[in-house]
Design a protein around this motif. Structure first.
Motif, PDB file in Angstrom:
ATOM      1  N   GLU A  38       0.850  -1.183   0.000  1.00 36.45           N
ATOM      2  CA  GLU A  38       0.000   0.000   0.000  1.00 36.45           C
ATOM      3  C   GLU A  38       0.892   1.241   0.000  1.00 36.45           C
ATOM      4  N   ASP A  39       0.367   2.336  -0.550  1.00 37.21           N
ATOM      5  CA  ASP A  39       1.198   3.512  -0.774  1.00 37.21           C
ATOM      6  C   ASP A  39       1.831   4.062   0.505  1.00 37.21           C
ATOM      7  N   HIS A  40       1.115   3.989   1.613  1.00 35.65           N
ATOM      8  CA  HIS A  40       1.673   4.554   2.846  1.00 35.65           C
ATOM      9  C   HIS A  40       2.840   3.726   3.390  1.00 35.65           C
ATOM     10  N   LYS A  41       3.043   2.540   2.835  1.00 37.43           N
ATOM     11  CA  LYS A  41       4.155   1.693   3.266  1.00 37.43           C
ATOM     12  C   LYS A  41       5.326   1.703   2.283  1.00 37.43           C
ATOM     13  N   PHE A  42       5.202   2.470   1.202  1.00 40.25           N
ATOM     14  CA  PHE A  42       6.266   2.471   0.217  1.00 40.25           C
ATOM     15  C   PHE A  42       7.534   3.100   0.801  1.00 40.25           C
ATOM     16  N   PRO A  43       8.705   2.484   0.602  1.00 39.89           N
ATOM     17  CA  PRO A  43       9.940   2.935   1.260  1.00 39.89           C
ATOM     18  C   PRO A  43      10.613   4.102   0.540  1.00 39.89           C
ATOM     19  N   ASP A  44       9.868   5.175   0.300  1.00 37.10           N
ATOM     20  CA  ASP A  44      10.439   6.282  -0.469  1.00 37.10           C
ATOM     21  C   ASP A  44      11.573   6.975   0.276  1.00 37.10           C
ATOM     22  N   LEU A  50      19.337   6.827  -1.202  1.00 37.56           N
ATOM     23  CA  LEU A  50      20.223   6.320  -2.244  1.00 37.56           C
ATOM     24  C   LEU A  50      20.233   7.230  -3.473  1.00 37.56           C
ATOM     25  N   GLY A  51      19.491   8.329  -3.404  1.00 41.70           N
ATOM     26  CA  GLY A  51      19.511   9.283  -4.497  1.00 41.70           C
ATOM     27  C   GLY A  51      18.384   9.150  -5.495  1.00 41.70           C
ATOM     28  N   TYR A  52      17.302   8.434  -5.129  1.00 41.69           N
ATOM     29  CA  TYR A  52      16.207   8.194  -6.054  1.00 41.69           C
ATOM     30  C   TYR A  52      14.913   8.842  -5.563  1.00 41.69           C
ATOM     31  N   ARG A  53      14.256   9.526  -6.481  1.00 45.73           N
ATOM     32  CA  ARG A  53      12.893  10.000  -6.256  1.00 45.73           C
ATOM     33  C   ARG A  53      11.943   8.877  -6.661  1.00 45.73           C
ATOM     34  N   SER A  54      10.802   8.783  -6.007  1.00 46.53           N
ATOM     35  CA  SER A  54       9.877   7.685  -6.264  1.00 46.53           C
ATOM     36  C   SER A  54       8.470   8.207  -6.525  1.00 46.53           C
ATOM     37  N   VAL A  55       7.805   7.597  -7.494  1.00 47.18           N
ATOM     38  CA  VAL A  55       6.355   7.738  -7.654  1.00 47.18           C
ATOM     39  C   VAL A  55       5.809   6.322  -7.718  1.00 47.18           C
ATOM     40  N   PHE A  56       4.623   6.092  -7.153  1.00 48.60           N
ATOM     41  CA  PHE A  56       4.184   4.714  -6.981  1.00 48.60           C
ATOM     42  C   PHE A  56       2.675   4.623  -6.880  1.00 48.60           C
ATOM     43  N   SER A  57       2.196   3.440  -7.168  1.00 53.14           N
ATOM     44  CA  SER A  57       0.777   3.124  -7.055  1.00 53.14           C
ATOM     45  C   SER A  57       0.690   1.670  -6.629  1.00 53.14           C
ATOM     46  N   GLY A  58       0.251   1.434  -5.409  1.00 55.08           N
ATOM     47  CA  GLY A  58       0.288   0.081  -4.873  1.00 55.08           C
ATOM     48  C   GLY A  58      -0.996  -0.344  -4.215  1.00 55.08           C
ATOM     49  N   GLN A  59      -1.010  -1.608  -3.848  1.00 56.05           N
ATOM     50  CA  GLN A  59      -2.126  -2.152  -3.088  1.00 56.05           C
ATOM     51  C   GLN A  59      -1.612  -3.325  -2.266  1.00 56.05           C
ATOM     52  N   LYS A  60      -2.357  -3.671  -1.254  1.00 57.20           N
ATOM     53  CA  LYS A  60      -1.934  -4.724  -0.342  1.00 57.20           C
ATOM     54  C   LYS A  60      -1.905  -6.081  -1.040  1.00 57.20           C
ATOM     55  N   THR A  61      -0.788  -6.785  -0.906  1.00 60.41           N
ATOM     56  CA  THR A  61      -0.636  -8.196  -1.282  1.00 60.41           C
ATOM     57  C   THR A  61      -0.460  -8.429  -2.782  1.00 60.41           C
ATOM     58  N   ALA A  66       5.910   1.123  -9.576  1.00 61.09           N
ATOM     59  CA  ALA A  66       6.617   2.332  -9.133  1.00 61.09           C
ATOM     60  C   ALA A  66       7.652   2.707 -10.175  1.00 61.09           C
ATOM     61  N   ILE A  67       8.001   3.988 -10.192  1.00 54.80           N
ATOM     62  CA  ILE A  67       9.107   4.480 -11.004  1.00 54.80           C
ATOM     63  C   ILE A  67      10.082   5.188 -10.079  1.00 54.80           C
ATOM     64  N   LEU A  68      11.341   4.804 -10.151  1.00 48.25           N
ATOM     65  CA  LEU A  68      12.415   5.446  -9.403  1.00 48.25           C
ATOM     66  C   LEU A  68      13.284   6.210 -10.397  1.00 48.25           C
ATOM     67  N   SER A  69      13.741   7.388  -9.992  1.00 41.51           N
ATOM     68  CA  SER A  69      14.552   8.187 -10.899  1.00 41.51           C
ATOM     69  C   SER A  69      15.471   9.099 -10.116  1.00 41.51           C
ATOM     70  N   ARG A  70      16.646   9.322 -10.662  1.00 40.27           N
ATOM     71  CA  ARG A  70      17.561  10.279 -10.037  1.00 40.27           C
ATOM     72  C   ARG A  70      17.061  11.709 -10.206  1.00 40.27           C
ATOM     73  N   GLU A  71      16.293  11.946 -11.249  1.00 42.58           N
ATOM     74  CA  GLU A  71      15.680  13.249 -11.490  1.00 42.58           C
ATOM     75  C   GLU A  71      14.204  13.167 -11.114  1.00 42.58           C
ATOM     76  N   ALA A  72      13.666  14.221 -10.542  1.00 41.14           N
ATOM     77  CA  ALA A  72      12.282  14.199 -10.088  1.00 41.14           C
ATOM     78  C   ALA A  72      11.322  13.951 -11.247  1.00 41.14           C
ATOM     79  N   PRO A  73      10.494  12.905 -11.160  1.00 41.88           N
ATOM     80  CA  PRO A  73       9.488  12.677 -12.205  1.00 41.88           C
ATOM     81  C   PRO A  73       8.417  13.767 -12.158  1.00 41.88           C
ATOM     82  N   ARG A  74       7.852  14.066 -13.315  1.00 41.05           N
ATOM     83  CA  ARG A  74       6.766  15.042 -13.385  1.00 41.05           C
ATOM     84  C   ARG A  74       5.652  14.501 -14.278  1.00 41.05           C
TER      85      ARG A  74
END
Length: 255
Positions: A38-44, A50-61, A66-74
Motif C-alpha cells: 500500500e502507498d503509505h508503506k512504500f519505502p520512499d 540512495l539518491g532516487y525519487r519515487s512515484v508509486f501506485s500500490g495495493q496490499k498483497t 513504481a518508477i524510481l529516478s535520479r531526477e524528479a518525475p513530473r
C-alpha cells in the motif's frame, strides 16, 4: 543513461535486494512491478537516501508499480486512461526528455479463462493509450513485466510454450506485436538476436540453475530513441541471491 525494469515480487521482502542492486548497478531510471505494498508503506525515504525519487501506485498483497529516478518525475499518471479497474498495474511519468510508461501486464492464468480475456482487453486499452502517448511524447520508453514471451527465442522449450499456452499464446503475441506496430522497438532485440536469454525462472524444478526460463520483462523504445540504444541486457546476479525475486532486472542504456 541506464533504464531498467524489475519485477521485485514484493518490495517488503526484496527491499534489501533492491538497495544492494541500486548501489551496484546505478541505474538512472527503474520501473518496479509487483511491489505488493500500500502507498503509505512504500519505502520512499530509504530510496531517497540512495539518491532516487519515487512515484508509486500500490495495493496490499497484489500488483503495485513504481518508477524510481535520479531526477524528479513530473506529469505523473496512474492507471490506463479509459480502462477503470481496481488493479494497480500502470504508472507513467516524464523524466528529462523521456516519457516513461511502466506496466505490470495481467498474467491471464490460462488460455480461455476469464482472466485471459481480461488480459487481452487490458492490452487493447494499453495500445489505444500508447498511441496517444506516442503522439504527445516522441521519446517514449515502455517497460515492465509484460507476461508475454515475444517469440520462440524467448522460451526455454517451444514445444511446451506453444501458441495455446499462457504467456506464449498466439493472441498474446499478436497483442504485443500490435504494440510494437505503433512504432515501438524491443530494446534488447535491437542489439541481441540470440535465444536462450531469460528474465524469469520458476522457483520450482531448479529452473534457474537449469536455465528453464522465459524472457517476459521488456523495455520498448520509440522510433525516435531507437538509434540511442547502445547497450541492453538482463542482470542475472540478483536471481542468485538468497530469497530472490523470480525475475531478474532487464535494462537498456541510451546515449
Amino acid at each position: 543513461m541506464k533504464i531498467a525494469s524489475w519485477n521485485v515480487n514484493s518490495l517488503n521482502v526484496r527491499l534489501p535486494h533492491l538497495e544492494q542492486w541500486l548501489r551496484a548497478f546505478a541505474p538512472d531510471i527503474v520501473g518496479l512491478q509487483e511491489t505488493k505494498l500500500e502507498d503509505h508503506k512504500f519505502p520512499d525515504t530509504a530510496l531517497a537516501a540512495l539518491g532516487y525519487r519515487s512515484v508509486f501506485s500500490g495495493q496490499k498483497t497484489y500488483n503495485g508499480v513504481a518508477i524510481l529516478s535520479r531526477e524528479a518525475p513530473r506529469d505523473v499518471l496512474v492507471g490506463v486512461p479509459g480502462f477503470e479497474h481496481e488493479q494497480r498495474r500502470a504508472i507513467s511519468a516524464t523524466i528529462g526528455d523521456l516519457r516513461i510508461v511502466n506496466l505490470y501486464v495481467v498474467n491471464g492464468q490460462d488460455v480461455g479463462t476469464g482472466k485471459y480475456a481480461f488480459k487481452l482487453e487490458w492490452l487493447a486499452a494499453v495500445r489505444r493509450w500508447l498511441a496517444e502517448e506516442l503522439r504527445a511524447h516522441p521519446n517514449l520508453v515502455v517497460l515492465g513485466d509484460f507476461n508475454i514471451a515475444p517469440d520462440e527465442r524467448d522460451v526455454h522449450d517451444p514445444a511446451v510454450w506453444h501458441e495455446d499456452h499462457i504467456l506464449s499464446s498466439a493472441a498474446e503475441r499478436a497483442a504485443l506485436r500490435e504494440l510494437l506496430a505503433l512504432g515501438l522497438h524491443d530494446g534488447y532485440r535491437l542489439l541481441h538476436q540470440e535465444g536462450g536469454v531469460f528474465s524469469w525462472w520458476d522457483y520450482r524444478q531448479a529452473a534457474f540453475r537449469r536455465n528453464l526460463g522465459l524472457r517476459i520483462d521488456l523495455t520498448l523504445v520509440s522510433e525516435a530513441l531507437r538509434c540511442r540504444v547502445v547497450a541492453a541486457g538482463i542482470d542475472r546476479e540478483p536471481r542468485t541471491w538468497e530469497r530472490p525475486s523470480d525475475h531478474a532486472p532487464a535494462w537498456i542504456e541510451l546515449s
